[in-house]
Design an enzyme around this catalytic site. Structure first.
Site, short mmCIF file in Angstrom:
data_model
loop_
_atom_site.label_atom_id
_atom_site.label_comp_id
_atom_site.label_asym_id
_atom_site.label_seq_id
_atom_site.Cartn_x
_atom_site.Cartn_y
_atom_site.Cartn_z
CD GLN A 61 -4.78 -19.42 -20.35
OE1 GLN A 61 -5.65 -18.71 -20.85
NE2 GLN A 61 -4.44 -20.59 -20.88
N GLY A 93 -8.73 -18.49 -27.16
CA GLY A 93 -8.92 -17.60 -26.02
C GLY A 93 -7.71 -17.63 -25.11
CB CYS A 123 -6.42 -25.36 -21.18
SG CYS A 123 -5.87 -23.87 -20.32
CG LEU A 124 -3.56 -21.90 -25.67
CD1 LEU A 124 -3.56 -20.41 -25.98
CD2 LEU A 124 -2.86 -22.67 -26.79
CG HIS A 154 -11.56 -22.54 -21.01
ND1 HIS A 154 -11.30 -23.89 -21.07
CD2 HIS A 154 -10.35 -21.94 -20.88
CE1 HIS A 154 -9.99 -24.09 -20.95
NE2 HIS A 154 -9.39 -22.93 -20.84
CD GLU A 155 -9.96 -18.24 -22.22
OE1 GLU A 155 -9.10 -18.11 -21.31
OE2 GLU A 155 -9.83 -19.08 -23.11
CG HIS A 176 -8.01 -19.70 -17.54
ND1 HIS A 176 -7.07 -20.55 -17.02
CD2 HIS A 176 -8.23 -20.13 -18.81
CE1 HIS A 176 -6.74 -21.46 -17.95
NE2 HIS A 176 -7.44 -21.22 -19.03
NI NI Z 1 -7.37 -22.27 -20.81
#
Ligand code: NI
Length: 159
Positions: A51, A46, A88-89, A130-131, A134
């Site tokens: 991000q 995701g 998380c990226l 999670h997204e 963000h």
């Molecule tokens: Ni993330």
């Protein structure tokens, strides 16, 4: 399509609230496509627009069941709870256990502007939460119950 640079923790854009999309135009579609390409290249499940430095309410997710593009997603129902590993990226190499609903229903717009709903359980529920966090400037490390060591990780993907 183009690969976008993924912002890392410490970048203030990750702590800002994203604004709703008011018009789905070619620019928005390009951002969604770039986000998907960037997510796949980085082996994530995701990605939220914050991000890649864009404060619009845009999310892409693929938990292995095909690509989801979500415009202005919001959780309209949630049920149960699950505690599981998350990464998380934007926070590479950090993983921890986070409590999430077992099941969520999310309302969103698709790229044609149709109102849609998706029900996600397990990993999909986790990725959706999670997204959407963000988009509010919230990171999983804010909610982590226990950080995980490398040896405890088995195939956890970043979102
Ligand atoms: Ni993330």
């Amino acid at each position: 399509m183009a690969i976008r640079y993924i912002r890392k923790i410490g970048d203030p854009v990750l702590r800002k609230k994203a604004k709703p999309v008011t018009e789905i135009n070619p620019h928005i579609i390009t951002i969604l496509e770039d986000m998907a390409e960037t997510m796949y290249l980085n082996d994530g499940v995701g990605l939220a627009a914050n991000q890649v430095g864009i404060l619009r309410r845009l999310v892409v997710i693929d938990v292995g069941e095909g690509l989801l593009e979500l415009i202005n997603p919001e959780i309209v129902y949630e049920e149960g709870e699950q505690i599981g590993p998350e990464g998380c990226l934007s926070i590479p190499g950090v993983f921890g256990e986070v409590k999430r609903p077992q099941k969520v229903k999310v309302r969103y717009l698709d790229r044609e502007g149709n109102v849609k709903e998706i029900v996600g359980e397990d990993l999909l529920a986790r990725a959706l939460c999670h997204e959407i966090d963000h988009l509010e400037g919230v990171l999983f490390v804010d909610k982590v119950i226990r950080f995980l060591d490398k040896e405890e990780l088995e195939g956890v993907k970043e979102v």
